[in-house]
Structures are given as structure tokens and as C-alpha cells.
Design a protein around this motif. Sequence first.
Motif, short mmCIF file in Angstrom:
data_model
loop_
_atom_site.label_atom_id
_atom_site.label_comp_id
_atom_site.label_asym_id
_atom_site.label_seq_id
_atom_site.Cartn_x
_atom_site.Cartn_y
_atom_site.Cartn_z
N LYS A 7 0.83 -1.20 0.00
CA LYS A 7 0.00 0.00 0.00
C LYS A 7 0.87 1.26 0.00
CE LYS A 7 -3.73 2.20 2.53
NZ LYS A 7 -4.62 2.12 3.70
N ALA A 8 1.93 1.26 0.80
CA ALA A 8 2.82 2.42 0.86
C ALA A 8 3.52 2.65 -0.47
CB ALA A 8 3.86 2.22 1.97
N VAL A 9 3.91 1.56 -1.15
CA VAL A 9 4.55 1.69 -2.46
C VAL A 9 3.56 2.27 -3.48
CG1 VAL A 9 5.54 0.39 -4.38
CG2 VAL A 9 6.27 -0.09 -2.07
N TYR A 10 2.32 1.78 -3.47
CA TYR A 10 1.31 2.30 -4.40
C TYR A 10 1.07 3.79 -4.17
CZ TYR A 10 -0.31 -1.97 -6.67
OH TYR A 10 -0.41 -3.08 -7.46
N GLU A 11 0.99 4.19 -2.89
CA GLU A 11 0.78 5.61 -2.58
C GLU A 11 1.98 6.44 -3.05
OE1 GLU A 11 0.02 5.60 1.60
OE2 GLU A 11 -2.04 4.86 1.34
N ALA A 12 3.18 5.90 -2.88
CA ALA A 12 4.39 6.62 -3.32
C ALA A 12 4.41 6.75 -4.84
CB ALA A 12 5.64 5.90 -2.83
N VAL A 13 4.01 5.71 -5.56
CA VAL A 13 3.97 5.76 -7.02
C VAL A 13 3.00 6.84 -7.46
CG1 VAL A 13 3.23 4.53 -9.10
CG2 VAL A 13 4.72 3.41 -7.46
N ARG A 14 1.82 6.86 -6.86
CA ARG A 14 0.81 7.85 -7.25
C ARG A 14 1.24 9.27 -6.89
NH1 ARG A 14 -2.49 3.37 -6.06
NH2 ARG A 14 -3.55 2.67 -7.93
N ALA A 15 2.01 9.43 -5.80
CA ALA A 15 2.48 10.75 -5.40
C ALA A 15 3.64 11.22 -6.29
CB ALA A 15 2.94 10.72 -3.94
N LYS A 16 4.58 10.31 -6.58
CA LYS A 16 5.76 10.70 -7.38
C LYS A 16 5.47 10.73 -8.87
CE LYS A 16 9.31 9.19 -4.17
NZ LYS A 16 10.54 8.43 -4.01
N LEU A 17 4.52 9.91 -9.32
CA LEU A 17 4.20 9.82 -10.75
C LEU A 17 2.71 10.08 -10.95
CD1 LEU A 17 6.14 6.49 -11.37
CD2 LEU A 17 7.01 8.79 -11.68
N PRO A 18 2.30 11.37 -10.90
CA PRO A 18 0.87 11.68 -10.93
C PRO A 18 0.19 11.46 -12.28
CG PRO A 18 2.16 13.69 -10.82
CD PRO A 18 3.11 12.54 -10.70
N THR A 19 0.94 11.49 -13.38
CA THR A 19 0.30 11.36 -14.69
C THR A 19 0.41 9.93 -15.21
OG1 THR A 19 2.29 11.89 -15.94
CG2 THR A 19 0.92 13.74 -15.27
N ALA A 20 -0.49 9.60 -16.12
CA ALA A 20 -0.51 8.27 -16.71
C ALA A 20 0.76 8.02 -17.54
CB ALA A 20 -1.74 8.09 -17.58
N LYS A 21 1.29 9.06 -18.18
CA LYS A 21 2.51 8.91 -18.99
C LYS A 21 3.70 8.53 -18.12
CE LYS A 21 1.52 11.78 -22.97
NZ LYS A 21 1.92 12.92 -23.79
N GLN A 22 3.78 9.14 -16.94
CA GLN A 22 4.88 8.82 -16.03
C GLN A 22 4.78 7.38 -15.53
OE1 GLN A 22 4.19 12.03 -13.28
NE2 GLN A 22 5.94 13.21 -14.07
N ARG A 23 3.56 6.95 -15.24
CA ARG A 23 3.37 5.57 -14.79
C ARG A 23 3.63 4.59 -15.93
NH1 ARG A 23 -0.72 8.08 -11.55
NH2 ARG A 23 -2.34 7.61 -13.06
N ALA A 24 3.35 5.01 -17.18
CA ALA A 24 3.66 4.16 -18.33
C ALA A 24 5.17 4.00 -18.48
CB ALA A 24 3.05 4.75 -19.60
N ALA A 25 5.91 5.05 -18.18
CA ALA A 25 7.37 4.97 -18.23
C ALA A 25 7.88 4.00 -17.17
CB ALA A 25 7.99 6.35 -18.02
N LEU A 26 7.24 3.99 -16.02
CA LEU A 26 7.61 3.04 -14.97
C LEU A 26 7.34 1.61 -15.43
CD1 LEU A 26 8.50 2.41 -12.04
CD2 LEU A 26 6.12 2.74 -11.37
N THR A 27 6.23 1.42 -16.12
CA THR A 27 5.89 0.11 -16.67
C THR A 27 6.97 -0.34 -17.65
OG1 THR A 27 3.53 0.44 -16.35
CG2 THR A 27 4.16 -1.15 -18.01
N GLN A 28 7.42 0.56 -18.50
CA GLN A 28 8.49 0.24 -19.45
C GLN A 28 9.77 -0.15 -18.71
OE1 GLN A 28 8.84 0.05 -22.75
NE2 GLN A 28 6.66 0.40 -23.15
N LYS A 29 10.08 0.60 -17.67
CA LYS A 29 11.30 0.35 -16.91
C LYS A 29 11.27 -1.03 -16.24
CE LYS A 29 14.18 2.64 -13.46
NZ LYS A 29 14.28 3.80 -12.57
N LEU A 30 10.09 -1.42 -15.74
CA LEU A 30 9.96 -2.70 -15.04
C LEU A 30 9.80 -3.88 -15.99
CD1 LEU A 30 7.57 -1.58 -12.17
CD2 LEU A 30 9.98 -2.21 -11.94
N GLY A 31 9.34 -3.63 -17.21
CA GLY A 31 9.16 -4.70 -18.18
C GLY A 31 7.82 -5.40 -18.07
N LYS A 32 6.96 -4.93 -17.19
CA LYS A 32 5.60 -5.45 -17.03
C LYS A 32 4.79 -4.35 -16.36
CE LYS A 32 7.12 -8.55 -13.59
NZ LYS A 32 6.91 -9.75 -12.83
N PRO A 33 3.48 -4.48 -16.35
CA PRO A 33 2.68 -3.43 -15.69
C PRO A 33 3.15 -3.23 -14.25
CG PRO A 33 1.24 -4.94 -16.87
CD PRO A 33 2.62 -5.50 -16.95
#
Length: 133
Positions: A7-33
Motif C-alpha cells: 500500500k505504501a509503495v502504491y501511494e508513493a507511485v501515485r504521489a511521485k508519478l501523478p500522470t498516466a505517462k509517467q506511470r507508463a514509463a515506470l511500466t516500461q522500466k519494469l518490463g511489465k505493468p
Amino acid sequence: MTTITRKAVYEAVRAKLPTAKQRAALTQKLGKPWSHASTEAIAQAIGMEATPRKPSKNAAHSVAKRYGVAKTFAADAVATKIAGEDQHHQIQVRQRVVRAINRAMNAKAKELGRKLTPEEKRHIAVKALHRVP
């Protein structure tokens, strides 16, 4: 280092990466959603300094308690105790125990005309386990 929960990681992701494009970049970096990645991988990808929360020693038992499948764990324990090493006999005993518990619970629920409370279920299961040969 502190332990960190999903839960803390999800909250941190949403706080640090507020836009969908930023979260898509994270998905690319991880190699999966990113929501499918491990907690530790997500934390490292967004730069958090923490270790993942350690699972309990008896995780299967805690899951059983949470989802109400302790009956099958009890049946496994009784089957192992009665049948010993004989796998085929263990399966037969386990099925007999589960069937006995289910019959006892259904009979009591029908008698009362309502759903059983967890306390009533435990009491009925203990009685049924004592009656199983």
C-alpha cells in the motif's frame, strides 16, 4: 532501512508519478505493468530506500484463517495423523472428514433456519472431528 508495505509503495507511485505517462514509463522500466511487479522492484524503480515486508512464517495458515478454509487444514492434519504415510488412505480420510464437517454444519443451519456464526461453525467442526473414526 524500514520495511515497506504494498500500500505504501502504491501511494508513493501515485504521489511521485501523478500522470498516466509517467506511470507508463515506470511500466516500461519494469518490463511489465507496474501494478504486477513485486513490491521491492517497484520501490527500487521509484527510488525508495526500503526492504519489503517479511511474510509470516505460517502464511498458509493466516490465509486460511482470513478466507475461512481452516476446515481443510484440520482435515489434512487429521488425515496425516490417522493414515500415516499412506497417501491414498490420507485422501480418503480427508474426504471423509470434510464431508462429515459439511454435513454437520448443513444440518445445524437447517435446524436453526439461518446462517451459522463463526463460533457456531467452530463448535460444530470440533464435534464432527471428534466423531470421525
